[in-house]
Structures are given as structure tokens and as C-alpha cells.
Write an enzyme that holds these catalytic residues in place. Sequence first.
Site, PDB file in Angstrom:
ATOM      1  N   LYS A  81      -0.967   4.953   4.614  1.00 44.69           N
ATOM      2  CA  LYS A  81      -1.954   4.046   5.221  1.00 44.69           C
ATOM      3  C   LYS A  81      -1.628   3.888   6.709  1.00 44.69           C
ATOM      4  O   LYS A  81      -0.490   3.596   7.071  1.00 44.69           O
ATOM      5  CB  LYS A  81      -1.927   2.691   4.514  1.00 44.69           C
ATOM      6  CG  LYS A  81      -2.935   1.713   5.062  1.00 44.69           C
ATOM      7  CD  LYS A  81      -3.146   0.531   4.131  1.00 44.69           C
ATOM      8  CE  LYS A  81      -4.122  -0.483   4.696  1.00 44.69           C
ATOM      9  NZ  LYS A  81      -5.434   0.077   5.053  1.00 44.69           N
ATOM     10  N   HIS A 140       0.826  -1.205   0.000  1.00 43.50           N
ATOM     11  CA  HIS A 140       0.000   0.000   0.000  1.00 43.50           C
ATOM     12  C   HIS A 140       0.864   1.260   0.000  1.00 43.50           C
ATOM     13  O   HIS A 140       2.061   1.219   0.277  1.00 43.50           O
ATOM     14  CB  HIS A 140      -0.901   0.029   1.239  1.00 43.50           C
ATOM     15  CG  HIS A 140      -2.118  -0.839   1.122  1.00 43.50           C
ATOM     16  ND1 HIS A 140      -2.085  -2.190   1.345  1.00 43.50           N
ATOM     17  CD2 HIS A 140      -3.412  -0.538   0.793  1.00 43.50           C
ATOM     18  CE1 HIS A 140      -3.298  -2.693   1.173  1.00 43.50           C
ATOM     19  NE2 HIS A 140      -4.119  -1.716   0.827  1.00 43.50           N
TER      20      HIS A 140
END
Length: 251
Positions: A139, A135
Site C-alpha cells: 500500500k 494493510h
Amino acid sequence: MSKLRVAVLGANGRIGSEAVRAVEAAEDMELVAALGRGDKLETLTESGAQVAVELTTPDSVMRNLEFCVRHGIHGVVGTTGWTEDRLAQLNQWLADSPSTGVLIAPNFSIGAVLTMKFAEAAAPYFESVEVIELHHPKKVDAPSGTAARTAQLIAAAREKAGSAPQPDATATALDGARGADVDGIPVHSVRLRGLLAHQEVLLGGEGETLTIRHDSLHHSSFMPGILLGARKVVTTPGLTFGLEHFLDLNG
Ligand SMILES: NC(=O)C1=CN([C@@H]2O[C@H](COP(=O)(O)OP(=O)(O)OC[C@H]3O[C@@H](n4cnc5c(N)ncnc54)[C@H](OP(=O)(O)O)[C@@H]3O)[C@@H](O)[C@H]2O)C=CC1
Ligand SMILES: O=C(O)C1=N[C@H](C(=O)O)C[C@H](O)C1
């Protein structure tokens, strides 16, 4: 026909701002509220919201959902951080508001939902399974909600099939080298500038491997799932965990 009255919580965030645009563009929906941190939850009742799309942070989601469920506002939740305790608490609130529905979707994209299904189906046929999620570096949680759910589904499928524990001869390792252990399945988290949301499930057997990979390249990948969730949750009381329950994947 009257339009579905939808609010978005976390409206200024990465996915929330995309959801605001998607709801505004949906012909059968009206965006009645778009709340950021610090905005009053009473706006939801004042605006007559029927559905709240919850895309905030793990530290905000419970308070928001308590308010929604107590006021009979259905929830479509993408925010991560779900534990057994949190789900039990939510179920208690829902028990006191039996006509209200909440969908929690670890992932709203069809490709990610299918990745989970395929991984669940394949898991009993291979000796080894590991999950890698990748990601963007902003995040806040790790592992991703999708990876945790994928690992849980894999572990349950293997237990049901009576699969042996995974082979792993590691005698010594630096902390973290083998990833996080989610129900016995190693889950590895990568955070890298340039990425959005990606996942690989690696399965290994005698002389072969299978890799199931999914890439969300834009937040638009989550929008059809959010809109579907909003349409269906109003007639689905109680807690639904996973968008797959609102899709016909066996047809
Ligand atoms: N299920 C799915 O398919 C997907 C789920 N997600 C999940 O959605 C969540 C949000 O992700 P992302 O958009 O990247 O994160 P962001 O940090 O970009 O957005 C979260 C937003 O929520 C705001 N916020 C925090 N608390 C409240 C509150 N009480 N009321 C209203 N707004 C609030 C934040 O404000 P502030 O910045 O001021 O804190 C921020 O603007 C994460 O848990 C993520 O994992 C993301 C993509 C897909
Ligand atoms: O924070 C994100 O970006 C995402 N969060 C969800 C998760 O934790 O699984 C869904 C998707 O991976 C994007």
C-alpha cells in the site's frame, strides 16, 4: 434496456483487475475500456464510456478525473489521497459540468462503511478513541483513506457533542510512537505481509472499552459498492463523498 457503459482506470492493479471482472459479470453493465498506466484517456470518449471507475494512484487520479469531468463522464473513485485542495479543484471542474457526478468512496465495502457509522455514533460516549489501520505492505499511502475519514468523522462527532479533549499524559515520546494526529484522533498504521485491509476503532471509558473491527479479506469485498456507485452516480450530479450517501442505512 441498454447497458451502462463502464470503463476501469487502473485495470491492471490489485483492485482494478477485480473491478474489471465485476463489471464484466454485471448483467446491466458493459465494460467498454480497461486502461492501465500509459494508455490514452481519449479511449474513454472513443468507447462512449458513461462511467469511469478510478482505481489508480494518488499521483494519477486528478489528471484522470479532470479529463472525465470535462467530457461529461461520471466518476466512481476509490483512489486515496484526498485533501481539501484536491476536493476544491474537483468541485471547480464539476461546476463547469453540472450534469456530471463523481462519487469518492474512501472504502467501498459495506462493513467498512458501517464501521465508520458505528464509530461516529459511539465516539461522544467514550473519553478516548484511537484508530488502528492494518494493510498489506504494498500500500502506497499511510494512513489509509478509510482511517483518515474515520478519524475525521469521530472528531466531528465529538466536537458536535462538546466532548472534552482526549486524556493523554505523554510527556515524552519517540517520534511516531503516538501515531499520526488526524483532527486530534491518533491513527496508527501497520503494514504487514499476509494482511489485506483491516481497521480497528478502540474506544475507552471508565472501566470499559469497545472495539469496532472490520476486515476485508479479499478485494471482492469492494465490488458490490463499486457496482452500486456506478449505477447511482449517473443520476447524482456533483460530488458525493462516501458510499453511505448511496445506501439507506437508517431504514
Ligand atoms: N476505496 C476503496 O474501497 C479501495 C481503495 N483502494 C485504493 O485504490 C488505489 C489502488 O490500489 P491498488 O489496486 O492496491 O494499487 P495497485 O498499485 O495494485 O494498482 C494501481 C494501478 O493503477 C495503475 N495506474 C497508475 N496510474 C495510472 C493511470 N494514469 N492510468 C491508468 N492506470 C494507472 C498502476 O499502474 P503501475 O503499476 O504501472 O503504476 C497500477 O496498475 C489506492 O489508492 C488504494 O488505496 C484500494 C482498495 C479499496
Ligand atoms: O490500498 C488498499 O488496499 C485500500 N485502500 C483504501 C484505503 O486507503 O482506505 C481502502 C481499503 O482500506 C483498502
